[in-house]
Design an enzyme around this catalytic site. Sequence first.
Site, PDB file in Angstrom:
ATOM      1  N   SER A 137       0.930  -1.248  -0.011  1.00  0.00           N
ATOM      2  CA  SER A 137      -0.101   0.123   0.143  1.00  0.00           C
ATOM      3  C   SER A 137       0.942   1.325  -0.161  1.00  0.00           C
ATOM      4  O   SER A 137       2.134   1.203   0.350  1.00  0.00           O
ATOM      5  CB  SER A 137      -0.773   0.020   1.240  1.00  0.00           C
ATOM      6  OG  SER A 137      -1.572   1.129   1.397  1.00  0.00           O
ATOM      7  N   TYR A 150      -2.176  -0.861  10.407  1.00  0.00           N
ATOM      8  CA  TYR A 150      -2.002  -1.245   9.032  1.00  0.00           C
ATOM      9  C   TYR A 150      -0.618  -0.716   8.332  1.00  0.00           C
ATOM     10  O   TYR A 150      -0.266  -1.456   7.630  1.00  0.00           O
ATOM     11  CB  TYR A 150      -3.256  -0.503   8.388  1.00  0.00           C
ATOM     12  CG  TYR A 150      -3.443  -0.710   7.225  1.00  0.00           C
ATOM     13  CD1 TYR A 150      -3.715  -2.092   6.672  1.00  0.00           C
ATOM     14  CD2 TYR A 150      -3.156   0.295   5.939  1.00  0.00           C
ATOM     15  CE1 TYR A 150      -4.105  -2.333   5.194  1.00  0.00           C
ATOM     16  CE2 TYR A 150      -3.298  -0.067   4.722  1.00  0.00           C
ATOM     17  CZ  TYR A 150      -3.805  -1.181   4.475  1.00  0.00           C
ATOM     18  OH  TYR A 150      -3.912  -1.452   2.946  1.00  0.00           O
TER      19      TYR A 150
HETATM   20  P1  NDP Z   1     -11.142  -6.854  -0.365  1.00  0.00           P
HETATM   21  O1  NDP Z   1     -11.611  -6.833   0.863  1.00  0.00           O
HETATM   22  O2  NDP Z   1     -12.068  -7.086  -1.511  1.00  0.00           O
HETATM   23  O3  NDP Z   1      -9.852  -7.983  -0.505  1.00  0.00           O
HETATM   24  C1  NDP Z   1      -9.527  -8.610   0.511  1.00  0.00           C
HETATM   25  C2  NDP Z   1      -9.334  -9.951   0.474  1.00  0.00           C
HETATM   26  O4  NDP Z   1      -8.475 -10.743   1.438  1.00  0.00           O
HETATM   27  C3  NDP Z   1     -10.943 -10.545   0.520  1.00  0.00           C
HETATM   28  O5  NDP Z   1     -10.738 -11.334  -0.772  1.00  0.00           O
HETATM   29  C4  NDP Z   1     -10.790 -11.432   1.536  1.00  0.00           C
HETATM   30  O6  NDP Z   1     -11.428 -12.783   1.534  1.00  0.00           O
HETATM   31  C5  NDP Z   1      -9.037 -11.795   1.953  1.00  0.00           C
HETATM   32  N1  NDP Z   1      -8.883 -11.977   3.208  1.00  0.00           N
HETATM   33  C6  NDP Z   1      -8.925 -11.216   4.324  1.00  0.00           C
HETATM   34  N2  NDP Z   1      -8.495 -11.948   5.318  1.00  0.00           N
HETATM   35  C7  NDP Z   1      -8.406 -13.117   4.999  1.00  0.00           C
HETATM   36  C8  NDP Z   1      -7.640 -14.148   5.704  1.00  0.00           C
HETATM   37  N3  NDP Z   1      -7.347 -14.375   7.019  1.00  0.00           N
HETATM   38  N4  NDP Z   1      -7.418 -15.383   5.024  1.00  0.00           N
HETATM   39  C9  NDP Z   1      -7.691 -15.337   3.884  1.00  0.00           C
HETATM   40  N5  NDP Z   1      -8.135 -14.411   2.928  1.00  0.00           N
HETATM   41  C10 NDP Z   1      -8.290 -13.227   3.626  1.00  0.00           C
HETATM   42  O7  NDP Z   1     -10.237  -5.554  -0.571  1.00  0.00           O
HETATM   43  P2  NDP Z   1      -9.137  -5.162  -1.768  1.00  0.00           P
HETATM   44  O8  NDP Z   1      -9.350  -5.766  -2.871  1.00  0.00           O
HETATM   45  O9  NDP Z   1      -9.002  -3.811  -1.712  1.00  0.00           O
HETATM   46  O10 NDP Z   1      -7.837  -5.613  -0.899  1.00  0.00           O
HETATM   47  C11 NDP Z   1      -6.633  -6.379  -1.319  1.00  0.00           C
HETATM   48  C12 NDP Z   1      -5.452  -6.048  -0.879  1.00  0.00           C
HETATM   49  O11 NDP Z   1      -5.210  -4.725  -1.224  1.00  0.00           O
HETATM   50  C13 NDP Z   1      -5.336  -5.909   0.611  1.00  0.00           C
HETATM   51  O12 NDP Z   1      -4.324  -6.339   1.080  1.00  0.00           O
HETATM   52  C14 NDP Z   1      -5.406  -4.481   0.912  1.00  0.00           C
HETATM   53  O13 NDP Z   1      -4.684  -4.080   2.162  1.00  0.00           O
HETATM   54  C15 NDP Z   1      -4.451  -3.942  -0.191  1.00  0.00           C
HETATM   55  N6  NDP Z   1      -4.904  -2.423  -0.532  1.00  0.00           N
HETATM   56  C16 NDP Z   1      -6.100  -2.148  -0.690  1.00  0.00           C
HETATM   57  C17 NDP Z   1      -6.310  -0.507  -1.128  1.00  0.00           C
HETATM   58  C18 NDP Z   1      -7.880  -0.224  -1.359  1.00  0.00           C
HETATM   59  O14 NDP Z   1      -7.798   1.090  -1.144  1.00  0.00           O
HETATM   60  N7  NDP Z   1      -8.804  -0.764  -1.565  1.00  0.00           N
HETATM   61  C19 NDP Z   1      -5.175   0.262  -0.937  1.00  0.00           C
HETATM   62  C20 NDP Z   1      -3.922  -0.273  -0.828  1.00  0.00           C
HETATM   63  C21 NDP Z   1      -3.740  -1.569  -0.555  1.00  0.00           C
HETATM   64  P3  NDP Z   1     -12.323 -13.319   2.794  1.00  0.00           P
HETATM   65  O15 NDP Z   1     -12.908 -12.238   3.537  1.00  0.00           O
HETATM   66  O16 NDP Z   1     -13.246 -14.392   2.123  1.00  0.00           O
HETATM   67  O17 NDP Z   1     -11.292 -14.218   3.439  1.00  0.00           O
END
Ligand code: NDP
Length: 254
Positions: A137, A150
């Site tokens: 990020s 975070y």
């Molecule tokens: P989402 O919430 O759509 O994606 C997060 C994903 O991570 C989900 O598919 C979730 O699936 C999975 N996840 C969360 N916890 C677990 C776990 N314990 N085990 C396995 N899977 C897990 O959001 P984003 O697509 O935005 O996020 C994706 C990445 O991008 C993250 O790392 C986030 O920090 C990063 N990011 C996002 C930004 C934004 O503005 N959106 C900016 C910068 C970075 P499930 O809940 O089914 O487990």
Amino acid sequence: MSETLDGKHALVTGGGTGIGLAIARGLAAQGAQVTITGRRLEVLQEAAGDGLHAARMDVTDEDNVRDTIAAAVAARGPVQICVANAGIAEGRKLHKTDTELWRRIMATNLDGAFFTIRESMGSMLQTDWGRVLAISSVAGVRGLPGAGAYAASKHGVIGMIRSLSEDFIGGPYTFNSICPGYVDTEIIARNVDSIATRAGMSAGEARDVMVNANRHKRLIAPGEVAAAALWLCAPGSQSVNGQEIKIAGGQVAG
Ligand code: NDP
């Protein structure tokens, strides 16, 4: 488009939603067989098909990560593209962060990326080509007000990727972090609610806080992050190693 990744097995954690799903679809469009993982099997199954294969895996559970990746390797061959994307974002000022929240964020964002990458590399290193990407990020390269845990977790991911690039320097594998600003996904929708509640704002005002935090004053589309991931897996990017690719609409000041 030519299928440059034909037959390659890719693993994308958090691949059922948001940024992970955009990356998974992009990789599959290039011919890869993509294992998508997450905790909610129904979400993964909904996304599966067209080269995407669903597997339930909680990245905080070391045994579950080992066993799930081993099963995916048995089914689709060595993981040659590993995308450590699963993550959670919860804002809280550091001096008000309790240990439970700290540990939950670290367990998902940092331990989860570590387990995912380590277990994927066992099979990747048996091959002559590999790409490891971590979705960090802009909070991995600068402080983020009100989100110390975070930001610490995302800085940690970058340290891990940089170190891996040094461990394997000159080899056929590369290791890079992708550092987006605010991307239009479910995380943003959840943050809108949380910011609105904590700051006493309307949902629209809370969304504007995030829009204005991006240098170009708009939310980034998941496909824009996926485009960077695809470039890092494409021919010609093999000398890009140990980097933080910022996707934030402009420079990110430290
Ligand atoms: P989402 O919430 O759509 O994606 C997060 C994903 O991570 C989900 O598919 C979730 O699936 C999975 N996840 C969360 N916890 C677990 C776990 N314990 N085990 C396995 N899977 C897990 O959001 P984003 O697509 O935005 O996020 C994706 C990445 O991008 C993250 O790392 C986030 O920090 C990063 N990011 C996002 C930004 C934004 O503005 N959106 C900016 C910068 C970075 P499930 O809940 O089914 O487990």
